[in-house]
Design a protein around this motif. Sequence first.
Motif, PDB file in Angstrom:
ATOM      1  N   TRP A   1       0.822  -1.207   0.000  1.00  0.00           N
ATOM      2  CA  TRP A   1       0.000   0.000   0.000  1.00  0.00           C
ATOM      3  C   TRP A   1       0.857   1.258   0.000  1.00  0.00           C
ATOM      4  CZ3 TRP A   1      -4.877   1.666  -0.551  1.00  0.00           C
ATOM      5  CH2 TRP A   1      -5.221   2.924  -0.031  1.00  0.00           C
ATOM      6  N   ASP A   2       1.925   1.233   0.746  1.00  0.00           N
ATOM      7  CA  ASP A   2       2.804   2.394   0.852  1.00  0.00           C
ATOM      8  C   ASP A   2       3.266   2.862  -0.530  1.00  0.00           C
ATOM      9  OD1 ASP A   2       4.500   4.253   2.414  1.00  0.00           O
ATOM     10  OD2 ASP A   2       6.137   3.090   1.563  1.00  0.00           O
TER      11      ASP A   2
ATOM     12  N   SER B   1      -1.290   1.761  24.652  1.00  0.00           N
ATOM     13  CA  SER B   1       0.096   2.051  24.274  1.00  0.00           C
ATOM     14  C   SER B   1       1.118   1.278  25.092  1.00  0.00           C
ATOM     15  CB  SER B   1       0.368   3.556  24.399  1.00  0.00           C
ATOM     16  OG  SER B   1      -0.445   4.292  23.522  1.00  0.00           O
ATOM     17  N   LYS B   2       0.691   0.689  26.201  1.00  0.00           N
ATOM     18  CA  LYS B   2       1.590  -0.112  27.025  1.00  0.00           C
ATOM     19  C   LYS B   2       1.856  -1.485  26.407  1.00  0.00           C
ATOM     20  CE  LYS B   2      -0.296   2.058  31.206  1.00  0.00           C
ATOM     21  NZ  LYS B   2      -1.061   1.817  32.454  1.00  0.00           N
ATOM     22  N   TYR B   3       1.042  -1.839  25.400  1.00  0.00           N
ATOM     23  CA  TYR B   3       1.157  -3.153  24.765  1.00  0.00           C
ATOM     24  C   TYR B   3       1.801  -3.027  23.380  1.00  0.00           C
ATOM     25  CZ  TYR B   3      -2.054  -4.588  28.455  1.00  0.00           C
ATOM     26  OH  TYR B   3      -2.635  -4.838  29.664  1.00  0.00           O
ATOM     27  N   LYS B   4       2.230  -4.169  22.847  1.00  0.00           N
ATOM     28  CA  LYS B   4       2.836  -4.189  21.521  1.00  0.00           C
ATOM     29  C   LYS B   4       1.721  -4.239  20.475  1.00  0.00           C
ATOM     30  CE  LYS B   4       6.620  -6.508  21.079  1.00  0.00           C
ATOM     31  NZ  LYS B   4       7.617  -7.601  20.905  1.00  0.00           N
ATOM     32  N   ILE B   5       1.633  -3.176  19.650  1.00  0.00           N
ATOM     33  CA  ILE B   5       0.553  -3.046  18.668  1.00  0.00           C
ATOM     34  C   ILE B   5       1.111  -3.197  17.259  1.00  0.00           C
ATOM     35  CG2 ILE B   5      -1.287  -1.571  17.783  1.00  0.00           C
ATOM     36  CD1 ILE B   5      -1.249  -0.082  20.454  1.00  0.00           C
ATOM     37  N   GLY B   6       0.574  -4.136  16.512  1.00  0.00           N
ATOM     38  CA  GLY B   6       0.959  -4.331  15.119  1.00  0.00           C
ATOM     39  C   GLY B   6       0.095  -3.480  14.207  1.00  0.00           C
ATOM     40  N   ALA B   7       0.694  -2.944  13.130  1.00  0.00           N
ATOM     41  CA  ALA B   7      -0.043  -2.074  12.211  1.00  0.00           C
ATOM     42  C   ALA B   7       0.519  -2.211  10.800  1.00  0.00           C
ATOM     43  CB  ALA B   7       0.025  -0.629  12.678  1.00  0.00           C
ATOM     44  N   TYR B   8      -0.287  -1.767   9.824  1.00  0.00           N
ATOM     45  CA  TYR B   8       0.034  -1.856   8.395  1.00  0.00           C
ATOM     46  C   TYR B   8       0.617  -0.517   7.945  1.00  0.00           C
ATOM     47  CZ  TYR B   8      -0.948  -3.025   3.457  1.00  0.00           C
ATOM     48  OH  TYR B   8      -0.868  -3.292   2.113  1.00  0.00           O
ATOM     49  N   LYS B   9       1.831  -0.525   7.433  1.00  0.00           N
ATOM     50  CA  LYS B   9       2.552   0.711   7.152  1.00  0.00           C
ATOM     51  C   LYS B   9       1.791   1.650   6.222  1.00  0.00           C
ATOM     52  CE  LYS B   9       7.040   2.549   5.773  1.00  0.00           C
ATOM     53  NZ  LYS B   9       8.402   2.252   5.291  1.00  0.00           N
TER      54      LYS B   9
ATOM     55  N   VAL C   1       4.413  -1.420  15.740  1.00  0.00           N
ATOM     56  CA  VAL C   1       5.294  -2.308  14.978  1.00  0.00           C
ATOM     57  C   VAL C   1       4.652  -2.458  13.603  1.00  0.00           C
ATOM     58  CG1 VAL C   1       6.364  -4.573  14.842  1.00  0.00           C
ATOM     59  CG2 VAL C   1       5.914  -3.539  17.088  1.00  0.00           C
ATOM     60  N   THR C   2       5.223  -1.794  12.561  1.00  0.00           N
ATOM     61  CA  THR C   2       4.582  -1.780  11.247  1.00  0.00           C
ATOM     62  C   THR C   2       5.177  -2.832  10.316  1.00  0.00           C
ATOM     63  OG1 THR C   2       6.088  -0.060  10.421  1.00  0.00           O
ATOM     64  CG2 THR C   2       4.018   0.657  11.434  1.00  0.00           C
ATOM     65  N   VAL C   3       4.315  -3.303   9.411  1.00  0.00           N
ATOM     66  CA  VAL C   3       4.725  -4.297   8.404  1.00  0.00           C
ATOM     67  C   VAL C   3       4.203  -3.851   7.045  1.00  0.00           C
ATOM     68  CG1 VAL C   3       4.773  -6.232  10.024  1.00  0.00           C
ATOM     69  CG2 VAL C   3       2.648  -5.683   8.824  1.00  0.00           C
TER      70      VAL C   3
END
Length: 251
Positions: free
Chosen positions: A82-83, A140-148, A164-166
């Motif tokens: 997408w980026d 925000s205290k947890y590890k959040i995955g997201a789509y760049k 954490v973006t992918v």
Amino acid sequence: MFNLFKRTFWLGLALTAATAHAELPASYKVVLLTENFPPFNMAVDDKNFARDDGIDGISADVVREMFKRAGIDYSLTLRFPWDRLYRLTQEKPNYGLFSTTRTPERESSFKWVGPLGKTSWVLVAAPGSSLTVKDLTEASKYKIGAYKNNAVTQSLEGKGVPLVTVLRDQENIRKLAKGQIDLWATDDPAGRYMARQEGVSGLRIVLNLNDAELYLALNKETPDEVIQRLQKALDQMRSEGFIDEITNNYL
């Protein structure tokens, strides 16, 4: 002198009207880009590359009909990430991208036609997880995955939320299932639909961040005539119930 002024005045009005309704060149064509974002746009064969009839989904069907009614030629390609599609549409005249969430941060970057559909931005936890959060500060205290570079990610990054973006959103589904991330920032129903394709069901929404609308984003140099004709066609489709019918077919 007065008669000459009147003739000049009316000639000017006629030229202005003719320019406002000028036909597009016969060779004019919009290059449309999209990605796998089910159920709005997706490859028929579930792969990461497809063209034209190899692409379906709510937005894909709506956009095809919209261009047909507007009498504007186009090509349609699905690819990733997408980026890259996002940057290409910003840089290349006559390029368009869907389904794109219209946000204040993006408003001045494109010209817009829509809405094509609606979606919600959410944080989801893995099946069986007991994790709960009451707000973004706690999340925000947890590890959040997201789509760049998608809209959810841009919004969260703008608020200073660590992510954490992918480059492929399917990676977030796998990471969530394996416990490598605690939460996944995604769209609903697209996230749940995509997860089912990956064999994961039972995701639990722990926080609703925002309700948003999806649009066709077009390069800023796209002629206003194109925007007007497409929007007029879309508005007509909505009044006829066409969009509701297409949406119900998929959901």
